[in-house]
Design an enzyme around this catalytic site. Structure first.
Site, short mmCIF file in Angstrom:
data_model
loop_
_atom_site.label_atom_id
_atom_site.label_comp_id
_atom_site.label_asym_id
_atom_site.label_seq_id
_atom_site.Cartn_x
_atom_site.Cartn_y
_atom_site.Cartn_z
N ASP A 55 51.45 32.06 51.02
CA ASP A 55 50.37 32.82 50.38
C ASP A 55 50.30 32.39 48.92
OD1 ASP A 55 48.78 34.70 49.09
OD2 ASP A 55 49.46 36.37 50.32
N PHE A 90 53.22 41.29 48.71
CA PHE A 90 51.86 41.83 48.73
C PHE A 90 50.94 40.74 49.25
CE2 PHE A 90 47.61 42.59 47.19
CZ PHE A 90 47.44 43.93 47.44
N LYS A 96 41.28 34.07 44.77
CA LYS A 96 41.34 34.38 43.34
C LYS A 96 40.72 33.28 42.48
CE LYS A 96 44.86 37.99 43.34
NZ LYS A 96 44.01 39.07 42.86
#
Length: 427
Positions: free
Chosen positions: A252, A167, A281
């Site tokens: 990532d 994802f 985040k």
């Protein structure tokens, strides 16, 4: 010409945000949700609760119920809610200079770039591009990969490798890298050239990488797939294979970076130097910011002037929030807390009847159940005052603030057996 009427600065400074929200007196959670359904797109379904206030690892909803937040805005609220230091720095910066566009820069933008390069032990010539989110950081990395377009024999590099279960975001380039068919299918055709290979299979990785591959995108731990760490040695094998083929290795770390695993970056013990890392985040401690960090002069020069940009990316307030977050993590020894509380949680979860497997590092934890009751556990948890997440029918994910205490973690461990039983009884 009439002068614009302005509210005095003193009055503005004393105006709480609640006065800007139309409530007609006390508004219950149910009333707020009714208003939500008539005013916001339904892309998230019906929200589970209407949250109005937070402090540390606790939040309260519109009906006054208290919750222990074990999800942290999905690994975002690194220092918890309403951290006084981060709040003070954001307020100070916003009162000084809020936005300048990318025609200009600011001291906070430069200082944050320097700090990230230092934390990543990036070699000379490394650079940073700031965005507003994780998916935007991945979009920048996707364009970086497209610029690595010619193989050693002059053949075009047309392929990008990602993993099954990956994802990377929901914008079009990031979505092409994301493996879940339910996310992809409604928006096809997606940007081409992306190939998904089996998760954690070194032989499949090495077989897939040749001079037609522009880049390989990897999450050191797949969060949305249920917190699945890559096998030991996988990142090193990926670095060797991409180096030999002239492909970029892009990590990532949107979910795993900024202390989430007890280290600044989940990949830092792999003994490799990637070509790029994406971050977001937890970087802003709750304030939206993303970053692409490129390693070395060659990779950092792939995107030239005018080839990418962002109106809001790296604005003074976002970069001040990130600087404050990084400073607090360092000065308050937060990484030590992450390691200690994470180990305590994983050990406690392994002893709970009905838990079949526990995975993760630091305070990014996934655990599997012996029945398809994870969504019901989320509901039971909310009723009992705990916020958790179910990325799969048998999997619960925890990504709490990095300042979670062992005492707070212990309350969840003590409650979990009853939550599992409640979930099973509801089936």
């Amino acid at each position: 010409m009439n002068e614009i009427q302005q509210t005095p600065v003193v009055e503005l400074a004393e105006t709480p945000v609640t006065e800007l929200v139309e409530t007609s007196g006390h508004t219950s959670g149910a009333e707020w949700l009714a208003r939500y359904s008539t005013s916001l797109m339904g892309v998230f379904g019906t929200p589970q609760r209407v949250l109005v206030r937070g402090a540390g690892c606790l939040v309260w909803d519109a009906d006054g119920k208290e919750y222990l937040d074990l999800l942290g805005g999905i690994a975002v609220n690194a220092l918890g809610h309403a951290n006084p230091f981060v709040t003070s720095v954001i307020s100070s910066q916003l009162a000084t200079l809020g936005h300048v566009s990318n025609f200009f820069t600011s001291p906070t933008q430069i200082a944050l770039a320097e700090k990230l390069l230092a934390l990543a032990h990036a070699p000379a010539g490394s650079k940073v591009f700031f965005a507003n989110s994780g998916t935007e950081a991945v979009e920048a990395a996707f364009k970086l990969a497209r610029r690595n377009s010619t193989g050693p024999s002059g053949s075009p590099r047309t392929k990008i490798i990602a993993l099954e279960g990956a994802f990377h975001g929901r914008t079009m380039g990031a979505l092409a890298l994301t493996a879940k068919e339910a996310y992809r299918a409604p928006f096809e055709p997606l940007p081409g050239g992306v190939v998904h290979i089996p998760f954690g299979d070194v032989a499949a990785l090495e077989a897939a990488i040749d001079e037609t591959v522009a880049a390989v995108f990897l999450e050191p731990i797949q969060g949305e797939a249920g917190v699945r760490p890559l096998p030991a040695g996988y990142l090193k094998a990926a670095r060797e294979a991409t180096t030999n083929a002239g492909a970029l290795l892009i990590l990532d770390e949107v979910q795993t970076g900024i202390g989430r695993t007890g280290k600044w970056f989940a990949s830092e013990d792999a003994g490799i130097v990637p070509d790029a890392i994406t971050l977001a985040k937890g970087l802003g401690g709750g304030f939206p910011i993303g970053a692409l960090v490129t390693f070395g002069e060659q990779t950092s020069s792939l995107l030239g002037a005018g080839q990418h940009g962002s109106t809001f990316g790296g604005n003074p307030v976002a970069t001040a929030a990130a600087l404050a977050t990084l400073h607090a993590i360092e000065s308050q020894r937060v990484l030590e807390n992450v390691a200690k509380v994470g180990e305590y949680l994983r050990a406690g979860l392994a002893d709970v009847h009905g838990v079949t497997e526990v995975r993760g590092e630091g305070l990014l934890i996934g655990f599997d159940l012996d029945a398809d009751v994870a969504p019901a556990v989320v509901t039971a948890g909310l009723d009992a005052g705990f916020i958790v997440n179910s990325p799969g029918p048998r999997t619960i994910r925890l990504a709490p603030p990095l300042v979670l205490t062992t005492e707070q973690a212990g309350t969840f461990l003590a409650a979990l057996p009853a939550l599992l039983q409640t979930a099973k009884d509801a089936q």
